[in-house]
Design a protein around this motif. Structure first.
Motif, PDB file in Angstrom:
ATOM      1  N   ARG A 150       0.839  -1.206   0.000  1.00 18.78           N
ATOM      2  CA  ARG A 150       0.000   0.000   0.000  1.00 18.78           C
ATOM      3  C   ARG A 150       0.869   1.248   0.000  1.00 18.78           C
ATOM      4  N   ASP A 151       0.308   2.333  -0.557  1.00 18.24           N
ATOM      5  CA  ASP A 151       0.996   3.626  -0.451  1.00 18.24           C
ATOM      6  C   ASP A 151       0.790   4.237   0.932  1.00 18.24           C
ATOM      7  N   TRP A 152      -0.423   4.065   1.470  1.00 17.07           N
ATOM      8  CA  TRP A 152      -0.758   4.607   2.788  1.00 17.07           C
ATOM      9  C   TRP A 152      -1.362   3.477   3.613  1.00 17.07           C
ATOM     10  N   MET A 153      -1.373   3.645   4.925  1.00 16.96           N
ATOM     11  CA  MET A 153      -1.802   2.528   5.770  1.00 16.96           C
ATOM     12  C   MET A 153      -3.235   2.094   5.498  1.00 16.96           C
ATOM     13  N   ALA A 154      -4.133   3.034   5.235  1.00 15.96           N
ATOM     14  CA  ALA A 154      -5.534   2.648   4.997  1.00 15.96           C
ATOM     15  C   ALA A 154      -6.255   3.732   4.198  1.00 15.96           C
ATOM     16  N   GLY A 155      -7.248   3.302   3.451  1.00 19.87           N
ATOM     17  CA  GLY A 155      -8.147   4.247   2.807  1.00 19.87           C
ATOM     18  C   GLY A 155      -7.603   4.931   1.572  1.00 19.87           C
ATOM     19  N   GLY A 156      -6.393   4.561   1.149  1.00 14.91           N
ATOM     20  CA  GLY A 156      -5.849   5.143  -0.078  1.00 14.91           C
ATOM     21  C   GLY A 156      -5.425   6.593   0.056  1.00 14.91           C
ATOM     22  N   ARG A 157      -5.311   7.078   1.293  1.00 16.84           N
ATOM     23  CA  ARG A 157      -4.842   8.455   1.511  1.00 16.84           C
ATOM     24  C   ARG A 157      -4.122   8.518   2.852  1.00 16.84           C
ATOM     25  N   TRP A 158      -3.366   9.579   3.087  1.00 19.35           N
ATOM     26  CA  TRP A 158      -2.623   9.688   4.349  1.00 19.35           C
ATOM     27  C   TRP A 158      -3.613   9.804   5.514  1.00 19.35           C
ATOM     28  N   SER A 159      -3.198   9.306   6.634  1.00 18.97           N
ATOM     29  CA  SER A 159      -3.956   9.479   7.873  1.00 18.97           C
ATOM     30  C   SER A 159      -2.939   9.672   8.999  1.00 18.97           C
ATOM     31  N   PRO A 160      -3.391  10.024  10.201  1.00 18.99           N
ATOM     32  CA  PRO A 160      -2.453  10.281  11.305  1.00 18.99           C
ATOM     33  C   PRO A 160      -1.503   9.121  11.593  1.00 18.99           C
ATOM     34  N   ARG A 179      22.097   0.872  14.521  1.00 15.58           N
ATOM     35  CA  ARG A 179      21.138  -0.240  14.487  1.00 15.58           C
ATOM     36  C   ARG A 179      20.154  -0.078  13.326  1.00 15.58           C
ATOM     37  N   MET A 180      19.666   1.128  13.145  1.00 14.27           N
ATOM     38  CA  MET A 180      18.688   1.337  12.068  1.00 14.27           C
ATOM     39  C   MET A 180      19.331   1.123  10.697  1.00 14.27           C
ATOM     40  N   ALA A 181      20.558   1.607  10.524  1.00 20.41           N
ATOM     41  CA  ALA A 181      21.234   1.383   9.237  1.00 20.41           C
ATOM     42  C   ALA A 181      21.372  -0.105   8.960  1.00 20.41           C
ATOM     43  N   ALA A 182      21.558  -0.893  10.007  1.00 22.84           N
ATOM     44  CA  ALA A 182      21.745  -2.338   9.825  1.00 22.84           C
ATOM     45  C   ALA A 182      20.448  -3.057   9.488  1.00 22.84           C
ATOM     46  N   VAL A 183      19.301  -2.555   9.963  1.00 21.94           N
ATOM     47  CA  VAL A 183      18.045  -3.316   9.803  1.00 21.94           C
ATOM     48  C   VAL A 183      17.051  -2.706   8.823  1.00 21.94           C
ATOM     49  N   GLU A 184      17.256  -1.466   8.425  1.00 23.88           N
ATOM     50  CA  GLU A 184      16.237  -0.805   7.608  1.00 23.88           C
ATOM     51  C   GLU A 184      15.872  -1.553   6.336  1.00 23.88           C
ATOM     52  N   GLY A 185      16.843  -2.237   5.756  1.00 24.08           N
ATOM     53  CA  GLY A 185      16.584  -2.989   4.530  1.00 24.08           C
ATOM     54  C   GLY A 185      15.504  -4.045   4.681  1.00 24.08           C
ATOM     55  N   ASP A 186      15.225  -4.440   5.914  1.00 26.25           N
ATOM     56  CA  ASP A 186      14.172  -5.434   6.151  1.00 26.25           C
ATOM     57  C   ASP A 186      12.768  -4.834   6.101  1.00 26.25           C
ATOM     58  N   TYR A 187      12.696  -3.507   6.046  1.00 20.22           N
ATOM     59  CA  TYR A 187      11.387  -2.854   6.143  1.00 20.22           C
ATOM     60  C   TYR A 187      11.182  -1.865   5.007  1.00 20.22           C
ATOM     61  N   PRO A 188      11.221  -2.356   3.760  1.00 20.07           N
ATOM     62  CA  PRO A 188      11.173  -1.405   2.625  1.00 20.07           C
ATOM     63  C   PRO A 188       9.851  -0.650   2.516  1.00 20.07           C
ATOM     64  N   ALA A 189       8.746  -1.295   2.836  1.00 22.07           N
ATOM     65  CA  ALA A 189       7.459  -0.597   2.693  1.00 22.07           C
ATOM     66  C   ALA A 189       7.313   0.480   3.764  1.00 22.07           C
ATOM     67  N   LEU A 190       7.807   0.203   4.956  1.00 20.12           N
ATOM     68  CA  LEU A 190       7.734   1.182   6.041  1.00 20.12           C
ATOM     69  C   LEU A 190       8.635   2.385   5.744  1.00 20.12           C
ATOM     70  N   ILE A 191       9.826   2.112   5.228  1.00 22.29           N
ATOM     71  CA  ILE A 191      10.734   3.214   4.893  1.00 22.29           C
ATOM     72  C   ILE A 191      10.168   4.026   3.724  1.00 22.29           C
ATOM     73  N   ALA A 192       9.552   3.335   2.760  1.00 22.50           N
ATOM     74  CA  ALA A 192       8.924   4.068   1.645  1.00 22.50           C
ATOM     75  C   ALA A 192       7.785   4.949   2.171  1.00 22.50           C
ATOM     76  N   LEU A 193       7.048   4.444   3.146  1.00 28.80           N
ATOM     77  CA  LEU A 193       5.974   5.254   3.745  1.00 28.80           C
ATOM     78  C   LEU A 193       6.569   6.490   4.428  1.00 28.80           C
ATOM     79  N   HIS A 194       7.634   6.265   5.197  1.00 24.06           N
ATOM     80  CA  HIS A 194       8.331   7.400   5.838  1.00 24.06           C
ATOM     81  C   HIS A 194       8.686   8.465   4.796  1.00 24.06           C
ATOM     82  N   ASP A 195       9.270   8.018   3.683  1.00 22.13           N
ATOM     83  CA  ASP A 195       9.697   8.967   2.648  1.00 22.13           C
ATOM     84  C   ASP A 195       8.493   9.659   1.995  1.00 22.13           C
ATOM     85  N   ARG A 196       7.429   8.887   1.808  1.00 20.24           N
ATOM     86  CA  ARG A 196       6.237   9.438   1.155  1.00 20.24           C
ATOM     87  C   ARG A 196       5.608  10.537   2.023  1.00 20.24           C
ATOM     88  N   VAL A 197       5.630  10.351   3.326  1.00 18.39           N
ATOM     89  CA  VAL A 197       5.064  11.364   4.228  1.00 18.39           C
ATOM     90  C   VAL A 197       5.790  12.699   4.064  1.00 18.39           C
TER      91      VAL A 197
END
Lengths: 230, 230
Positions: A150-160, A179-197
């Motif tokens: 998904r691009d956003w967690m729910a509803g097809g648009r940003w939410s809180p 630690r984050m540099a070592a593990v971030e690659g495991d969470y590509p959708a979450l990091i993409a969400l961070h960037d999208r925000v």
């Protein structure tokens, strides 16, 4: 009429989850704690009935609305920040973000919530190791699965929840960069969400403004290099 | 159709806040974790989408609804368990109860959330002292002020916050009997609320049944005599 946000000045803390939603939604607010200071905050907190236990709180229509997830749920209902059918799910996720934020706070205050980090450094070292190794993968893996595809967690648009997850990732990067540099690659959708925000117009403008509260060692997410490791 | 409640068998824990509301409201439910065990719970938790992070959760209409305050807010809306105008206030209080429950858990697991108490006893002793001396008065004084002058927290009738405060007081008495005996006199309205909850027909019947989950050292509220003091 603008909302009155009250939170401790000088740190992002839990208030930042509220600021990000207000900024993303383009809702007018005054950052009263930042403008007027901690003493004004403490005086305001005692006004009226149905008092908050702690900041942050919003004053709206005479009432003080406190607790991060409660404020965000209230704003969501009032300003239609998420489809109705998704609100229970989003509130559930927001509460899980709150749980992780409480564990983050506990890393620096494991044995005495109200005392200083330097009074509990050996205990904090032990708490940090367990948080880095077990809790970061458990929580971030959960959020990754929830947002995957998904691009956003729910509803097809940003939410809180999306702006809160942005802050969670940003805070963990500040707290534990190795630690984050070592593990971030495991969470590509979450990091993409961070960037999208960061590309939401309200958030882009906010991050570029002096209203954004920078991370520091008074907040929830603190950088003590001795607590970090890959 | 009865609700399916899923929570760890053998301990009251966070599941008990849900049970008490279901019992007080007379809502039919099956206590699936208790009936079928932890493995069945872990298998059920992975079913469907929008998964819980952790128990307790309710299955209703195919969805899993998790996080104590979220479940109680959802039940409140669905079964009119509190007047609409009071729900934000009650949700705010419920989240403050959740915060206190998390601090209670932290007393026994201050430096390693997922490890055993006996692996962190010196740290727990320090955490317990601070919790007894500073956090109990802070939280209970807040709830005392909130309920003072009222039979119930809001709306002139019981709501989930009342049954949750009952469990909080009962749990603290189990955890720290000496400390609670020393301070209870400072919180007469809160203790009266605790007592009043036991007279609700659904609660009286529940407390007298074998469905009630007794406190023990697997739950959130644990009695380790070495951690208690007046």
């Amino acid at each position: 009429m603008p909302y009155d946000l009250w939170y401790w000045p000088g740190l992002p803390g839990r208030g930042e989850f509220i600021r990000l939603t207000l900024e993303a939604a383009g809702l007018a607010y005054r950052d009263r704690g930042v403008e007027e200071g901690a003493e004004a905050l403490l005086a305001d907190m005692r006004k009226g009935s149905r008092l908050p236990f702690a900041p942050p709180y919003l004053r709206a229509e005479g009432q003080a609305i406190a607790q991060v997830a409660n404020i965000l749920h209230w704003l969501t209902e009032r300003h239609d920040l998420a489809p109705e059918a998704d609100r229970i799910w989003l509130n559930q996720l927001q509460l899980t973000i709150s749980d992780m934020a409480a564990e983050v706070h506990n890393v620096h205050h494991p044995v005495a919530m109200m005392a200083y980090y330097h009074e509990q450094k050996p205990e904090a070292a032990r708490a940090a190791a367990q948080f880095r190794e077990e809790r970061i993968p458990k929580f971030l893996g959960y959020f990754e699965d929830a947002v995957e595809g998904r691009d956003w967690m729910a509803g097809g648009r940003w939410s809180p929840v999306d702006t809160s997850l942005f802050q969670l990732v940003a805070g963990l990067r500040y707290m534990f960069p190795r630690r984050m540099a070592a593990v971030e690659g495991d969470y590509p959708a979450l990091i993409a969400l961070h960037d999208r925000v960061t590309t939401l117009p309200g958030i882009a403008a906010y991050l570029d403004s002096d209203r954004r509260q920078a991370f520091n060692e008074d907040g929830i997410f603190r950088h003590y290099p001795e607590l970090d490791a890959e």
